[in-house]
Design a protein around this motif. Structure first.
Motif, PDB file in Angstrom:
ATOM      1  N   PRO A 185       0.802  -1.233   0.000  1.00 13.34           N
ATOM      2  CA  PRO A 185       0.000   0.000   0.000  1.00 13.34           C
ATOM      3  C   PRO A 185       0.835   1.285   0.000  1.00 13.34           C
ATOM      4  O   PRO A 185       1.895   1.347   0.622  1.00 13.34           O
ATOM      5  CB  PRO A 185      -0.829  -0.131   1.287  1.00 13.34           C
ATOM      6  CG  PRO A 185      -0.950  -1.597   1.512  1.00 13.34           C
ATOM      7  CD  PRO A 185       0.376  -2.168   1.073  1.00 13.34           C
ATOM      8  N   TRP A 186       0.324   2.300  -0.712  1.00 14.41           N
ATOM      9  CA  TRP A 186       0.915   3.633  -0.748  1.00 14.41           C
ATOM     10  C   TRP A 186      -0.028   4.591  -0.004  1.00 14.41           C
ATOM     11  O   TRP A 186      -1.185   4.290   0.249  1.00 14.41           O
ATOM     12  CB  TRP A 186       1.037   4.152  -2.172  1.00 14.41           C
ATOM     13  CG  TRP A 186       1.872   3.394  -3.139  1.00 14.41           C
ATOM     14  CD1 TRP A 186       2.295   2.090  -3.042  1.00 14.41           C
ATOM     15  CD2 TRP A 186       2.364   3.879  -4.377  1.00 14.41           C
ATOM     16  NE1 TRP A 186       3.019   1.745  -4.157  1.00 14.41           N
ATOM     17  CE2 TRP A 186       3.080   2.820  -4.997  1.00 14.41           C
ATOM     18  CE3 TRP A 186       2.280   5.093  -5.035  1.00 14.41           C
ATOM     19  CZ2 TRP A 186       3.692   2.954  -6.244  1.00 14.41           C
ATOM     20  CZ3 TRP A 186       2.883   5.237  -6.278  1.00 14.41           C
ATOM     21  CH2 TRP A 186       3.587   4.177  -6.868  1.00 14.41           C
ATOM     22  N   ARG A 187       0.508   5.807   0.250  1.00 10.03           N
ATOM     23  CA  ARG A 187      -0.317   6.919   0.721  1.00 10.03           C
ATOM     24  C   ARG A 187       0.006   8.164  -0.085  1.00 10.03           C
ATOM     25  O   ARG A 187       1.123   8.329  -0.582  1.00 10.03           O
ATOM     26  CB  ARG A 187      -0.061   7.212   2.205  1.00 10.03           C
ATOM     27  CG  ARG A 187      -0.645   6.219   3.172  1.00 10.03           C
ATOM     28  CD  ARG A 187      -0.539   6.708   4.614  1.00 10.03           C
ATOM     29  NE  ARG A 187       0.816   7.129   4.963  1.00 10.03           N
ATOM     30  CZ  ARG A 187       1.190   8.384   5.239  1.00 10.03           C
ATOM     31  NH1 ARG A 187       0.310   9.373   5.211  1.00 10.03           N
ATOM     32  NH2 ARG A 187       2.439   8.657   5.570  1.00 10.03           N
ATOM     33  N   ASP A 208      -5.421   6.808   0.461  1.00  9.74           N
ATOM     34  CA  ASP A 208      -4.745   5.524   0.559  1.00  9.74           C
ATOM     35  C   ASP A 208      -4.872   4.824  -0.788  1.00  9.74           C
ATOM     36  O   ASP A 208      -5.898   4.963  -1.477  1.00  9.74           O
ATOM     37  CB  ASP A 208      -5.381   4.663   1.650  1.00  9.74           C
ATOM     38  CG  ASP A 208      -5.187   5.249   3.036  1.00  9.74           C
ATOM     39  OD1 ASP A 208      -4.058   5.677   3.333  1.00  9.74           O
ATOM     40  OD2 ASP A 208      -6.158   5.277   3.805  1.00  9.74           O
ATOM     41  N   PHE A 209      -3.858   4.064  -1.150  1.00  4.70           N
ATOM     42  CA  PHE A 209      -3.800   3.434  -2.468  1.00  4.70           C
ATOM     43  C   PHE A 209      -3.391   1.979  -2.284  1.00  4.70           C
ATOM     44  O   PHE A 209      -2.349   1.687  -1.686  1.00  4.70           O
ATOM     45  CB  PHE A 209      -2.787   4.182  -3.335  1.00  4.70           C
ATOM     46  CG  PHE A 209      -2.610   3.651  -4.733  1.00  4.70           C
ATOM     47  CD1 PHE A 209      -3.661   3.629  -5.629  1.00  4.70           C
ATOM     48  CD2 PHE A 209      -1.363   3.186  -5.156  1.00  4.70           C
ATOM     49  CE1 PHE A 209      -3.476   3.167  -6.929  1.00  4.70           C
ATOM     50  CE2 PHE A 209      -1.169   2.721  -6.443  1.00  4.70           C
ATOM     51  CZ  PHE A 209      -2.234   2.708  -7.337  1.00  4.70           C
ATOM     52  N   VAL A 210      -4.239   1.078  -2.771  1.00  2.73           N
ATOM     53  CA  VAL A 210      -3.961  -0.351  -2.700  1.00  2.73           C
ATOM     54  C   VAL A 210      -3.624  -0.843  -4.099  1.00  2.73           C
ATOM     55  O   VAL A 210      -4.497  -0.930  -4.968  1.00  2.73           O
ATOM     56  CB  VAL A 210      -5.166  -1.132  -2.134  1.00  2.73           C
ATOM     57  CG1 VAL A 210      -4.857  -2.628  -2.103  1.00  2.73           C
ATOM     58  CG2 VAL A 210      -5.517  -0.628  -0.738  1.00  2.73           C
ATOM     59  N   PRO A 211      -2.345  -1.150  -4.361  1.00  2.00           N
ATOM     60  CA  PRO A 211      -1.941  -1.579  -5.702  1.00  2.00           C
ATOM     61  C   PRO A 211      -2.542  -2.924  -6.102  1.00  2.00           C
ATOM     62  O   PRO A 211      -2.772  -3.803  -5.266  1.00  2.00           O
ATOM     63  CB  PRO A 211      -0.417  -1.672  -5.598  1.00  2.00           C
ATOM     64  CG  PRO A 211      -0.052  -0.758  -4.465  1.00  2.00           C
ATOM     65  CD  PRO A 211      -1.182  -0.916  -3.497  1.00  2.00           C
ATOM     66  N   GLY A 243      -4.151   0.475  -9.329  1.00  2.00           N
ATOM     67  CA  GLY A 243      -4.765   0.009  -8.100  1.00  2.00           C
ATOM     68  C   GLY A 243      -6.024   0.776  -7.775  1.00  2.00           C
ATOM     69  O   GLY A 243      -6.623   1.419  -8.644  1.00  2.00           O
ATOM     70  N   ARG A 244      -6.412   0.731  -6.500  1.00  2.00           N
ATOM     71  CA  ARG A 244      -7.649   1.371  -6.049  1.00  2.00           C
ATOM     72  C   ARG A 244      -7.335   2.401  -4.967  1.00  2.00           C
ATOM     73  O   ARG A 244      -6.606   2.117  -4.025  1.00  2.00           O
ATOM     74  CB  ARG A 244      -8.626   0.325  -5.517  1.00  2.00           C
ATOM     75  CG  ARG A 244      -9.098  -0.651  -6.591  1.00  2.00           C
ATOM     76  CD  ARG A 244     -10.120  -1.635  -6.042  1.00  2.00           C
ATOM     77  NE  ARG A 244     -10.587  -2.561  -7.055  1.00  2.00           N
ATOM     78  CZ  ARG A 244     -11.565  -2.304  -7.922  1.00  2.00           C
ATOM     79  NH1 ARG A 244     -12.187  -1.119  -7.881  1.00  2.00           N
ATOM     80  NH2 ARG A 244     -11.934  -3.198  -8.798  1.00  2.00           N
ATOM     81  N   MET A 245      -7.915   3.580  -5.122  1.00  2.00           N
ATOM     82  CA  MET A 245      -7.659   4.685  -4.208  1.00  2.00           C
ATOM     83  C   MET A 245      -8.903   4.984  -3.387  1.00  2.00           C
ATOM     84  O   MET A 245     -10.028   4.924  -3.898  1.00  2.00           O
ATOM     85  CB  MET A 245      -7.227   5.920  -5.008  1.00  2.00           C
ATOM     86  CG  MET A 245      -6.631   7.034  -4.173  1.00  2.00           C
ATOM     87  SD  MET A 245      -5.961   8.368  -5.210  1.00  2.00           S
ATOM     88  CE  MET A 245      -4.427   7.636  -5.777  1.00  2.00           C
ATOM     89  N   PHE A 274      -4.142   4.990 -11.415  1.00  2.00           N
ATOM     90  CA  PHE A 274      -2.741   4.576 -11.392  1.00  2.00           C
ATOM     91  C   PHE A 274      -1.872   5.687 -10.840  1.00  2.00           C
ATOM     92  O   PHE A 274      -2.243   6.866 -10.823  1.00  2.00           O
ATOM     93  CB  PHE A 274      -2.251   4.143 -12.778  1.00  2.00           C
ATOM     94  CG  PHE A 274      -2.180   5.252 -13.795  1.00  2.00           C
ATOM     95  CD1 PHE A 274      -1.055   6.064 -13.897  1.00  2.00           C
ATOM     96  CD2 PHE A 274      -3.230   5.475 -14.666  1.00  2.00           C
ATOM     97  CE1 PHE A 274      -0.981   7.087 -14.833  1.00  2.00           C
ATOM     98  CE2 PHE A 274      -3.166   6.490 -15.616  1.00  2.00           C
ATOM     99  CZ  PHE A 274      -2.047   7.294 -15.694  1.00  2.00           C
ATOM    100  N   ALA A 275      -0.689   5.289 -10.391  1.00  2.65           N
ATOM    101  CA  ALA A 275       0.346   6.237  -9.978  1.00  2.65           C
ATOM    102  C   ALA A 275       1.685   5.633 -10.367  1.00  2.65           C
ATOM    103  O   ALA A 275       1.837   4.408 -10.415  1.00  2.65           O
ATOM    104  CB  ALA A 275       0.283   6.501  -8.483  1.00  2.65           C
ATOM    105  N   GLU A 276       2.661   6.498 -10.658  1.00  4.58           N
ATOM    106  CA  GLU A 276       3.913   5.966 -11.184  1.00  4.58           C
ATOM    107  C   GLU A 276       5.125   6.743 -10.696  1.00  4.58           C
ATOM    108  O   GLU A 276       5.040   7.927 -10.350  1.00  4.58           O
ATOM    109  CB  GLU A 276       3.893   5.952 -12.715  1.00  4.58           C
ATOM    110  CG  GLU A 276       3.854   7.324 -13.365  1.00  4.58           C
ATOM    111  CD  GLU A 276       3.767   7.251 -14.880  1.00  4.58           C
ATOM    112  OE1 GLU A 276       3.172   6.286 -15.404  1.00  4.58           O
ATOM    113  OE2 GLU A 276       4.287   8.163 -15.556  1.00  4.58           O
ATOM    114  N   GLU A 277       6.256   6.025 -10.701  1.00  8.85           N
ATOM    115  CA  GLU A 277       7.576   6.607 -10.493  1.00  8.85           C
ATOM    116  C   GLU A 277       8.390   6.260 -11.730  1.00  8.85           C
ATOM    117  O   GLU A 277       8.495   5.086 -12.103  1.00  8.85           O
ATOM    118  CB  GLU A 277       8.226   6.039  -9.247  1.00  8.85           C
ATOM    119  CG  GLU A 277       9.634   6.574  -8.995  1.00  8.85           C
ATOM    120  CD  GLU A 277      10.301   5.900  -7.806  1.00  8.85           C
ATOM    121  OE1 GLU A 277      10.615   6.589  -6.844  1.00  8.85           O
ATOM    122  OE2 GLU A 277      10.495   4.666  -7.862  1.00  8.85           O
ATOM    123  N   VAL A 278       8.982   7.276 -12.361  1.00  5.45           N
ATOM    124  CA  VAL A 278       9.694   7.075 -13.617  1.00  5.45           C
ATOM    125  C   VAL A 278      11.040   7.805 -13.557  1.00  5.45           C
ATOM    126  O   VAL A 278      11.116   8.951 -13.107  1.00  5.45           O
ATOM    127  CB  VAL A 278       8.877   7.591 -14.818  1.00  5.45           C
ATOM    128  CG1 VAL A 278       9.682   7.481 -16.111  1.00  5.45           C
ATOM    129  CG2 VAL A 278       7.567   6.818 -14.938  1.00  5.45           C
TER     130      VAL A 278
END
Length: 341
Positions: free
Chosen positions: A273-275, A286-289, A311-313, A333-337
């Motif tokens: 999980p992310w925040r 909150d973000f559940v991938p 995922g789901r936010m 979606f969310a990303e790191e690039v």
């Protein structure tokens, strides 16, 4: 709050190729012209990226046509969100340097590319944005094609002009349009997916500019609806001088609601999980991938290393008038690039 809004139409770049007015707009306002850029053609980056998220069938579908100067990249992605399986393939073209003739605005002009591997076109029509693609060799010959219409384009979007401190002729001009309703169909591996515009939505990431060579970025986007009302968001940071404006925006019922800084709290394992938190408290999620669409291309001079996580936010977004929008299990979606190009 540092979000400077650009409201008057004028040229994006001055006679020296520098941004005239860094800041953000609710619609395409500053006028981009590739000929105004004072950099070599191999440094210019232009792309159109569309994504569709199907709440009906639980999949995501993405297409890109990009001229990155050194390299043209035409990519297609299909992500099964129920089974957490993804497939991405790209057709690469060396040194296009303007040959793709990407449109200078989102208001008009078409994107078209065809060779012996793929045919892809993004058309601006009175009925909406028409996305067509045929890629017979995709996924070891399983093949994929689509004919999609995106419509009910919102009145307001997020447009941002960002400079870099280390190079006065480097800039990023970007428009995010979401959410748009999606209809039409996608055919893949013998299955036909008919999009339901009551539940399925898409977004556009339109980018033009000259980037410095080595950059990280963080980006998140969602397009859908909450209690029957079109809702979306765009969040991000990580490159350039954003002192004039951030790109962080909530979209609700056709209007853009601008907020300040956001921070991605990313787990070392991308599928944990992310925040997301915001400096003004207006975007707390909150973000559940479901799946990490990890991809890396290393061509020595050009490197892209990305983790696009679907995922789901769930959480709260606050509009300009203080209205709280509660979302739960919102597909996005969310990303790191990290790019070197």
């Amino acid at each position: 709050m540092r979000n400077h809004e650009v409201t008057e139409a004028h040229k994006l770049l001055d006679e020296n190729g520098r941004l005239v007015e860094p800041g953000w707009s609710r619609r395409y306002t500053q006028i981009y012209n590739r000929a105004d850029i004072k950099k070599p053609a191999f440094r210019i980056k232009e792309w159109d990226y569309y994504y569709i998220i199907s709440n009906e069938h639980k999949f995501a579908f993405c297409m890109t046509v990009s001229d990155l100067g050194y390299l043209g990249m035409n990519s297609v992605t299909f992500i099964d969100l129920e089974n957490a399986v993804d497939k991405t393939e790209s057709v690469l073209v060396p040194f296009p340097m303007g040959k793709f003739k990407m449109p200078s605005s989102t208001k008009e002009g078409d994107v078209k590319f065809r060779n012996n591997k793929i045919a892809i076109e993004f058309l601006n029509t009175p009925e909406g944005r028409i996305l067509r693609m045929d890629y017979p060799a995709f996924d070891k010959g399983k093949g994929i094609k689509c004919n999609i219409r995106l419509y009910d384009e919102p009145e307001e979007s997020m447009v941002i002009a960002t400079p870099w401190d280390e190079d006065e002729r480097a800039f990023y001009y970007n428009q995010k349009i979401n959410p748009m309703r999606a209809s039409g169909k996608i055919e893949y591996d013998g299955a036909v997916y008919n999009l339901n515009p009551e539940l399925d939505f898409g977004g556009l990431d339109w980018g033009r500019g000259v980037w410095t060579y080595d950059n990280y970025w963080y980006w998140g986007s969602g397009s859908g609806q909450v209690d029957g009302v079109p809702f979306g968001f765009n969040i991000g940071y990580g490159f350039g001088n954003t002192s004039a404006a951030s790109e962080n925006t909530i979209f609700y019922n056709g209007k853009a609601h601008k907020f300040d800084d956001v921070e991605f709290h990313i787990s070392p394992n991308y599928t944990d999980p992310w925040r997301f938190t915001s400096s003004d408290g207006r975007f707390e999620m909150d973000f559940v991938p479901i799946i990490d669409r990890a991809a890396k291309i290393d061509l020595k001079a050009i490197v892209t290393d990305q983790h696009q996580v679907f995922g789901r936010m769930s959480g709260t977004a606050i509009l300009d008038d203080g209205t709280e929008i509660k979302i739960k299990d919102f597909l996005c979606f969310a990303e790191e690039v990290h790019n070197k190009y």
